[in-house]
Design a protein around this motif. Structure first.
Motif, PDB file in Angstrom:
ATOM      1  N   GLY A 545     -12.424 -11.867   4.497  1.00 16.30           N
ATOM      2  CA  GLY A 545     -13.206 -11.042   5.410  1.00 16.30           C
ATOM      3  C   GLY A 545     -12.866 -11.173   6.869  1.00 16.30           C
ATOM      4  N   ARG A 546     -11.799 -11.867   7.207  1.00 15.09           N
ATOM      5  CA  ARG A 546     -11.433 -12.020   8.619  1.00 15.09           C
ATOM      6  C   ARG A 546     -10.688 -10.777   9.119  1.00 15.09           C
ATOM      7  N   HIS A 547     -10.899 -10.479  10.415  1.00  8.92           N
ATOM      8  CA  HIS A 547     -10.217  -9.353  11.047  1.00  8.92           C
ATOM      9  C   HIS A 547      -8.949  -9.865  11.722  1.00  8.92           C
ATOM     10  N   ILE A 548      -7.799  -9.333  11.296  1.00  8.43           N
ATOM     11  CA  ILE A 548      -6.495  -9.801  11.756  1.00  8.43           C
ATOM     12  C   ILE A 548      -5.695  -8.606  12.260  1.00  8.43           C
ATOM     13  N   HIS A 549      -4.810  -8.865  13.218  1.00  9.23           N
ATOM     14  CA  HIS A 549      -3.967  -7.797  13.756  1.00  9.23           C
ATOM     15  C   HIS A 549      -2.482  -8.064  13.545  1.00  9.23           C
ATOM     16  N   VAL A 550      -2.047  -9.298  13.758  1.00  4.02           N
ATOM     17  CA  VAL A 550      -0.627  -9.604  13.672  1.00  4.02           C
ATOM     18  C   VAL A 550      -0.193  -9.589  12.212  1.00  4.02           C
ATOM     19  N   ALA A 551       1.040  -9.121  11.976  1.00  2.60           N
ATOM     20  CA  ALA A 551       1.521  -8.978  10.606  1.00  2.60           C
ATOM     21  C   ALA A 551       3.038  -8.989  10.596  1.00  2.60           C
ATOM     22  N   MET A 552       3.589  -9.123   9.385  1.00  2.94           N
ATOM     23  CA  MET A 552       5.011  -8.888   9.134  1.00  2.94           C
ATOM     24  C   MET A 552       5.126  -7.582   8.356  1.00  2.94           C
ATOM     25  N   THR A 607       2.603  -4.080   4.595  1.00  2.00           N
ATOM     26  CA  THR A 607       3.394  -4.448   3.425  1.00  2.00           C
ATOM     27  C   THR A 607       2.528  -5.140   2.386  1.00  2.00           C
ATOM     28  N   GLU A 608       1.572  -5.922   2.859  1.00  2.00           N
ATOM     29  CA  GLU A 608       0.691  -6.636   1.946  1.00  2.00           C
ATOM     30  C   GLU A 608      -0.459  -5.738   1.478  1.00  2.00           C
ATOM     31  N   PRO A 609      -1.050  -6.050   0.327  1.00  2.00           N
ATOM     32  CA  PRO A 609      -2.166  -5.244  -0.203  1.00  2.00           C
ATOM     33  C   PRO A 609      -3.491  -5.597   0.476  1.00  2.00           C
ATOM     34  N   VAL A 610      -3.533  -5.422   1.804  1.00  2.00           N
ATOM     35  CA  VAL A 610      -4.757  -5.692   2.553  1.00  2.00           C
ATOM     36  C   VAL A 610      -5.420  -4.366   2.902  1.00  2.00           C
ATOM     37  N   LYS A 611      -6.679  -4.435   3.309  1.00  2.00           N
ATOM     38  CA  LYS A 611      -7.432  -3.232   3.622  1.00  2.00           C
ATOM     39  C   LYS A 611      -7.537  -3.078   5.131  1.00  2.00           C
ATOM     40  N   SER A 612      -7.200  -1.884   5.621  1.00  2.00           N
ATOM     41  CA  SER A 612      -7.332  -1.623   7.050  1.00  2.00           C
ATOM     42  C   SER A 612      -8.792  -1.704   7.455  1.00  2.00           C
ATOM     43  N   ASP A 613      -9.031  -2.216   8.673  1.00  2.00           N
ATOM     44  CA  ASP A 613     -10.414  -2.357   9.126  1.00  2.00           C
ATOM     45  C   ASP A 613     -10.882  -1.150   9.924  1.00  2.00           C
ATOM     46  N   GLY A 614     -10.188  -0.033   9.740  1.00  3.76           N
ATOM     47  CA  GLY A 614     -10.585   1.189  10.432  1.00  3.76           C
ATOM     48  C   GLY A 614      -9.881   1.306  11.766  1.00  3.76           C
ATOM     49  N   SER A 615      -9.400   2.480  12.088  1.00  2.00           N
ATOM     50  CA  SER A 615      -8.722   2.705  13.352  1.00  2.00           C
ATOM     51  C   SER A 615      -8.773   4.187  13.670  1.00  2.00           C
ATOM     52  N   LEU A 616      -8.439   4.501  14.907  1.00  2.00           N
ATOM     53  CA  LEU A 616      -8.454   5.887  15.348  1.00  2.00           C
ATOM     54  C   LEU A 616      -7.083   6.544  15.230  1.00  2.00           C
ATOM     55  N   HIS A 617      -6.059   5.752  14.990  1.00  2.00           N
ATOM     56  CA  HIS A 617      -4.708   6.268  15.176  1.00  2.00           C
ATOM     57  C   HIS A 617      -3.950   6.404  13.866  1.00  2.00           C
TER      58      HIS A 617
END
Length: 836
Positions: A545-552, A607-617
């Motif tokens: 449940g953590r909100h993360i931004h950085v990724a590969m 790339t990973e099977p994570v869920k976006s936390d919502g965005s405008l773009h």
């Protein structure tokens, strides 16, 4: 904000019948003038209004790529708000990169690839953000990053009262790039009513703004001329007829600038005041305005003196003629007619109101297209800086988002129209800017990522800022430079200029070196993924449940790198250089994590099977436009997922939040054109005009002017008319996403034209070096003419059968609306439709 005084309407009862009768006569005269061909000649390419501008978003823009003005068209007081494109606060900054980044970037990658996202995010926040304030989160006025500043205001106090004028008209003629104001007004020196006319233009060859005022009676001009700036500047009358404003930004530590105005009356007399020049009883008045900064090392005062002296040796007619010739050399290359109605007989603000009420006005859409071309010509010329978030026009001392160069789509969108609407010279400032970022970008690549090559992040200025941003969620975007390199490649593809490609190749090669060094192997799939990075203003939720931004391996990064490696290897092949490096790029490209489709049937952002936390773009739509990785015919399954992605963001993303304006409207239009859905492209354009357009046709992001919407929508209209991003390879005519010297370019004629459109376009350019004219009726082509500027082979696709001839000699006939043939340089090929 500049606010002109409102028009008073306290006419006496005795005056009213006379004014009413005069008004009816004027309207009748206007209807006569609008008959026949006068409608096209007089109104179609003019923004015109029946009253002065009351606020900045009603004023009309003029510019020569460096010096700009917003003309209010007042009668009691004329205001021209001034800009000079290099006038920035702040200064060069060499200590913004965090030198500890390179020592920790490998660990951040390892943590991300092993699922320890929160730890990676914490390290990235500590080591992969810039030092200091960075961009100031969009308020960099008093920081080293700086912001784009207004130059000041030129004001003419004209006497009289604002309600005494009549027969008023204010216009911007897109055919000549001249702003004109005309009205009748009582003069203090001439008996009765005087017909006044002012013209304002900014000459690129003359490097000067020219203001000319005249009346139809002698001794009728009375004006007090002033220059002013709210801060960091002084004004003096250096001679009886010369105003000088000089200053230095950033509390005396920054850029020096100077503006001079030469006041040249015909007849009458001049009275010198402490900060103004008073013109009395003149027959005509000519003002020459120049401005310069020390950005490029010269003395602003000396530059102003030289430019003003040169301009003063020429007559008004000579300055005007040279200006028009220079401007029309660019503007007249393209003509667009989408049909005619009676709407051009109305001023622009009333046409917008009518459009919002459901009136069909195809001529307004054609004018909007040409207005976009006008704005780019006026804000981006060879030898200058690229157009920023507002082109060159800005009134704010704390400009929105610093009025800087946003490179997560905005700067790129400013130039999407440059090649296909035949303004390739206007593209040059962006390419010069990209090259200038290479040296500071090498430092950023080395210190922050331990990598070769060069990079830059999402926001830039004129001072060489390439560092990552101060906020991780949008500032860690090191692939921005790679995206900018697409413009270098497109400039080559549209022109076939090998000399330019040889000059641009080191820039794109170094960007590819950086991206190679930022790849790592995904242990789950064996794919190569780029990072660490973010999708600007996006994030995702981890399993806990953590909100993360950085990724590969974000979708956007993978798409940009795939694109970069493709055209870099193609460029090396065309130039016959770096064979081993090109092979390395092709090998790496084949191993890049491919676009993926999520459970909602959309393009997955990660790339990973994570869920976006919502965005405008919708940054992850790059592969469809401006990229070429996803196409309707080449990758139909991915194209269907991309369409769902665009539809979702239209309903739930930026369009729902901000409206259809600015970058979202411009990007969406080009996507719908690539989907060959002319109706959706037209709907998006109509939404932009109805919901996000100011009275002067400036595009709005919320309530703020942002030029990318204007320029992106213009590119979108061109994309609706002709497309050339697909290539044909092999004897079987298979589609290919790469290019080499033997590439056959596929030209789709009218791929996304709505059935409601009838008309013609002339002068559009395509990849492969073709110039295209098309005529059509109700969305169906009737005739096309293709000029081959480079002699490349060509494949044409239309929705109807057609025959091809060259110089009157029959050549070939289409099969199912498709025809492939060789061309000769400068050959002209006519395509005429027929019924089987």
């Amino acid at each position: 904000m500049l606010v002109a005084k409102p028009i008073k309407k306290n006419h006496s009862r005795k005056q009213f019948p006379v004014i009413l009768i005069f008004g009816f006569l004027l309207m009748a005269f206007g209807q006569v003038c609008m008959s026949g061909t006068d409608q096209k000649d007089v109104y179609d390419l003019r923004l015109w209004y029946t009253r002065p501008a009351h606020e900045w978003l009603e004023a009309l823009p003029v510019g020569n790529g460096r010096l700009g003005g917003m003309v209010f068209g007042g009668t009691e007081r004329e205001v021209i708000q001034l800009n000079e494109i290099s006038l920035w606060s702040g200064g060069p900054q060499t200590d913004a990169d965090n030198p500890a980044g390179a020592a920790h970037v490998a660990e951040i990658r390892r943590l991300l690839l092993t699922g320890r996202h929160a730890e990676a995010e914490a390290l990235a926040k500590q080591y992969l953000r810039c030092k200091g304030r960075g961009t100031g989160s969009g308020d960099g006025t008093y920081s080293a990053f700086g912001d784009y500043q207004p130059l000041g205001e030129l004001t003419l106090f004209l006497g009289g009262t604002s309600w005494q004028y009549r027969d008023y008209r204010r216009e911007l003629d897109l055919r000549t790039a001249i702003c004109r104001t005309a009205y009748q007004h009582r003069s203090p020196y001439a008996s009765g009513q005087v017909r006044y006319e002012r013209e304002v233009f900014v000459s690129a060859p003359g490097k000067v703004m020219v203001v000319r005022m005249k009346g139809d009676r002698p001794r009728c001009i009375d004006a007090v001329v002033r220059l002013r700036r709210e801060r960091e500047a002084t004004v003096e009358v250096a001679a009886t007829n010369r105003l000088v404003m000089r200053g230095q930004l950033w509390s005396g530590k920054g850029m020096r600038f100077e503006c001079q105005v030469l006041v040249l009356p015909t007849g009458g007399k001049l009275v010198r005041e402490h900060d103004a020049v008073w013109v009395q009883e003149a027959d005509e008045l000519l003002l020459l305005v120049v401005a310069n900064t020390d950005y490029r090392g010269g003395d602003p005062a000396v530059l102003c003196e030289q430019q003003l002296t040169a301009a003063a040796t020429k007559s008004y007619a000579e300055l005007r003629t040279a200006h028009i010739a220079d401007y029309q050399r660019l503007f007249n290359r393209v003509e667009l007619d989408l049909g005619r109605t009676k709407s051009p007989a109305l001023p622009i603000d009333q046409r917008l109101d009518a459009l919002r009420s459901g009136t069909v006005d195809p001529a307004l859409l054609a004018l909007y297209f040409q207005y976009g071309r006008y704005l780019l010509i006026s804000s981006s010329r060879p030898g200058g800086l690229p157009a920023n978030l507002q082109g060159i026009w800005n009134e704010n001392y704390h400009s929105p988002w610093n009025c800087d160069y946003h490179m997560n789509v905005n700067l790129q969108m400013n130039y999407w129209l440059a090649e296909n609407t035949n303004l390739r010279e206007c593209h040059e400032p962006l390419m010069d800017y990209i090259d200038s970022m290479r040296e500071p970008g090498r430092r950023t690549a080395r210190l922050c990522f331990g990598a070769r090559g060069w990079c830059m992040s999402w926001a830039g200025n004129i001072w060489g800022f390439t560092s990552m941003g101060e906020v991780l969620q949008w500032g860690l975007f090191p692939e921005a430079g790679a995206w900018l390199c697409r413009h270098l490649w497109e400039h080559y593809e549209f022109s076939g200029d090998r000399k330019f490609l040889a000059k641009a190749y080191p820039v794109i090669k170094e960007a590819s070196e950086f991206c190679l060094d930022c790849l790592a192997e995904d242990p789950k799939h064996g794919w190569l993924v780029f990072g660490p990075t973010v999708i600007p203003e996006h994030g995702y939720k981890t399993a806990d449940g953590r909100h993360i931004h950085v990724a590969m391996g974000t979708a956007m990064a993978q798409q940009i790198v795939w694109d970069l490696f493709g055209f870099t290897s193609s460029a090396a092949s065309i130039l016959g250089t770096n064979t081993e490096f090109a092979a390395q790029l092709r090998t790496a490209r084949a191993r890049l994590a491919p676009p993926q489709i999520n459970s909602d049937g959309q393009i997955h952002q990660w790339t990973e099977p994570v869920k976006s936390d919502g965005s405008l773009h919708m940054r992850h739509s790059y592969a469809h436009y401006p990229g070429e990785q996803i196409t309707l015919d080449g990758t139909p399954e991915l194209a269907a997922a991309m369409r769902k992605t665009i539809e979702y963001h239209a309903a739930h993303g930026s369009a729902a939040y901000w409206g259809a304006g600015s970058w979202f409207g411009g990007w969406s239009m080009n996507h719908w054109a690539r989907f060959r859905d002319g109706n959706r492209a037209l709907t998006t354009l109509m939404d932009l005009l109805k919901r996000n357009t100011a009275p002067n046709l400036f595009d709005l992001n919320g309530k703020l002017f942002q030029i990318d919407g204007n320029l992106g929508a213009t590119a979108g209209i061109a994309e609706m008319l002709v497309q050339s991003h697909e290539k044909v390879s092999g004897a079987g005519g298979n589609l290919s996403g790469t290019a080499n010297e033997s590439t056959t370019y596929l030209l789709r004629l009218l791929p996304a034209v709505p059935a409601t459109w009838s008309g013609h376009v002339r002068g559009l350019r395509t990849r492969g070096g073709f110039e295209v004219d098309i005529e059509w009726r109700e969305g169906v082509m009737t005739h096309a003419r293709i000029k081959s500027l480079c002699g490349n082979p060509c494949c044409l696709i239309a929705s109807v059968p057609f025959r091809v001839s060259c110089n009157g000699q029959a050549m070939t006939e289409s099969v199912q609306g498709r025809c492939q043939f060789a061309t000769v340089k400068d050959g002209i090929y006519d395509c005429v439709t027929f019924s089987k």
